[in-house]
Design an enzyme around this catalytic site. Sequence first.
Site, mmCIF file in Angstrom:
data_model
loop_
_atom_site.group_PDB
_atom_site.id
_atom_site.type_symbol
_atom_site.label_atom_id
_atom_site.label_comp_id
_atom_site.label_asym_id
_atom_site.label_seq_id
_atom_site.Cartn_x
_atom_site.Cartn_y
_atom_site.Cartn_z
ATOM 1 N N ASP A 141 0.850 -1.189 0.000
ATOM 2 C CA ASP A 141 0.000 0.000 0.000
ATOM 3 C C ASP A 141 0.882 1.234 0.000
ATOM 4 O O ASP A 141 1.688 1.428 0.907
ATOM 5 C CB ASP A 141 -0.945 0.000 1.210
ATOM 6 N N HIS A 148 -4.338 13.838 1.473
ATOM 7 C CA HIS A 148 -4.563 12.920 2.599
ATOM 8 C C HIS A 148 -3.352 12.932 3.529
ATOM 9 O O HIS A 148 -3.499 13.062 4.751
ATOM 10 C CB HIS A 148 -4.805 11.502 2.057
ATOM 11 N N ARG A 157 0.790 14.976 13.716
ATOM 12 C CA ARG A 157 1.982 15.803 13.993
ATOM 13 C C ARG A 157 1.690 17.239 13.572
ATOM 14 O O ARG A 157 2.115 17.670 12.491
ATOM 15 C CB ARG A 157 3.206 15.310 13.202
ATOM 16 N N GLU A 213 -10.723 3.671 3.697
ATOM 17 C CA GLU A 213 -9.858 4.519 2.870
ATOM 18 C C GLU A 213 -10.217 4.291 1.405
ATOM 19 O O GLU A 213 -10.226 3.149 0.927
ATOM 20 C CB GLU A 213 -8.371 4.222 3.115
ATOM 21 N N GLU A 215 -9.321 4.061 -2.166
ATOM 22 C CA GLU A 215 -8.076 3.850 -2.907
ATOM 23 C C GLU A 215 -8.371 3.135 -4.220
ATOM 24 O O GLU A 215 -9.446 2.572 -4.417
ATOM 25 C CB GLU A 215 -7.096 2.976 -2.096
ATOM 26 N N ASP A 247 -9.151 0.272 2.017
ATOM 27 C CA ASP A 247 -8.160 -0.114 3.027
ATOM 28 C C ASP A 247 -8.724 0.220 4.409
ATOM 29 O O ASP A 247 -8.449 1.265 4.967
ATOM 30 C CB ASP A 247 -6.853 0.652 2.755
ATOM 31 N N ARG A 251 -8.088 3.480 13.349
ATOM 32 C CA ARG A 251 -7.302 4.700 13.586
ATOM 33 C C ARG A 251 -6.716 4.783 14.987
ATOM 34 O O ARG A 251 -5.619 5.320 15.177
ATOM 35 C CB ARG A 251 -8.162 5.938 13.331
ATOM 36 N N GLN A 254 -3.850 2.479 15.046
ATOM 37 C CA GLN A 254 -2.799 3.054 14.191
ATOM 38 C C GLN A 254 -2.011 4.135 14.926
ATOM 39 O O GLN A 254 -0.774 4.171 14.862
ATOM 40 C CB GLN A 254 -3.452 3.641 12.934
ATOM 41 N N LYS A 267 -4.095 -2.119 9.950
ATOM 42 C CA LYS A 267 -4.401 -2.248 8.527
ATOM 43 C C LYS A 267 -4.519 -3.692 8.067
ATOM 44 O O LYS A 267 -4.871 -3.915 6.904
ATOM 45 C CB LYS A 267 -3.267 -1.595 7.713
ATOM 46 N N THR A 271 -9.019 -5.809 3.797
ATOM 47 C CA THR A 271 -8.924 -4.896 2.654
ATOM 48 C C THR A 271 -9.928 -5.420 1.645
ATOM 49 O O THR A 271 -9.956 -6.619 1.370
ATOM 50 C CB THR A 271 -7.507 -4.931 2.039
ATOM 51 N N GLU A 388 -10.371 12.190 8.026
ATOM 52 C CA GLU A 388 -10.251 13.549 7.495
ATOM 53 C C GLU A 388 -11.585 14.288 7.540
ATOM 54 O O GLU A 388 -11.643 15.452 7.956
ATOM 55 C CB GLU A 388 -9.753 13.495 6.052
HETATM 56 MN MN MN Z 1 -4.155 2.881 2.819
#
Ligand code: MN
Length: 439
Positions: A141, A148, A157, A213, A215, A247, A251, A254, A267, A271, A388
Amino acid sequence: MNPHVPLDATHDPALRSWVASANDGATDFPIQNLPYARARRAGSDEAWRIVVAIGDLALDLAAAVQTTDHTDAQAAALAPLARGDLNAFMARGPADWQLVRASLSRALATGSPVEAALAPCLIAQSALEFALPCTVGDYTDFYTGIHHATTVGKLFRPDNPLLPNYQWVPIGYHGRASSIGVSGQTVRRPAGQTMPPGSTTPQFGPCKRLDYELELGLLVGTANALGEPVPIEQAESHLFGVVLLNDWSARDVQAWEYQPLGPFLAKNFATTVSPWVVTMAALAPFRVPFTRPEGDPQPLPYLDSAANRAAGAIDIALEVQLETSAMANAGEPPVTLSTSRWPDAAYWTAAQLVAHHTVGGCNLQAGDLLGTGTLSGPSPDQAGSLLELSMGGKAPVTLPNGEQRTFLADGDRVVLRGRCTASGAVGLGFGDCSGRVAG
Ligand code: MN
């Protein structure tokens, strides 16, 4: 235009099929598309076979190959398809892919002499169940969605959102192939370790921040030998096609686990990909230039080519839809959460991903899957994840029926869609990539 797949008779916008539903202008599967899937009659114990979509029907290739005579070259190219092995077909390479595409196009076009022979080999797509289109040996991936990466970087961060390597290196990680499933699957909410804000000891329990996600997935066709990098000029001849890819991401898991080595259990639990592989050949009319924002560094030479600059990107319009269990119970249709376009979202092209993946000598194999990373558009409402859209869970999304979401609830169904349009071309699509959270 794709230098590897020039436009030909199979892309002719005037071409029509004797399958009427392929000609309505709205179908994802006009005769110019001809995507492959692996399917069988729903609820049966039949062998999985390779099918090709045409309108709302699917051509069973195992049956179809027996109805007409073939040249030796056609017979050799069709043999792996007839026995249900898309990996073996993909491994044969672009000349055979093109031979079969041209044959299918002629056979399904209006006026085809084999219409009567092929008609009994068509099955309604609604009567099928699907398997993964091929065996995926390795899954990588990437993280090519720069909007994103910037938005998520700010959440994780605030003072250092986009790390300095991002504009030079196509960032990625090696994912998990065993947990890739096909559209229609139910995904179990994973349990894991999380570190609540302000706490010093992690908790263990069900993920509280389950996300999707948006993708695309690139399927590798022909392999490269170990130790032999694929030059960017040849990169696309190694790619067979494109699928939609969700995906699923935990969170909260993660955030606690991702440093120092990147995503792991957040993750690897699921998928989901769409069943239909839209070939690179079918996408040729939708090529657009690859550009960089003014002032950004240009790619290093191994990631740069004239063809990639001229037409390295593919314009695919993408959409995320959500159906909650309350909506499903009320008979309400899914709502659109966001839309975006691949070229607006991605900092790197498909060819650049292949060139980068192999530059150190890594060997790609038929059926390997390369995820693009989350394809969020430049504006906040074009975000390809709830992380997001809800600004890290701080701003719930309100649905038309009044329900709110920061992250996915049990029973939620996420549907990804993709569609290509261009002047002078017949529009085509990818079908659904759908998955439901258990409960
Ligand atoms: Mn991904």
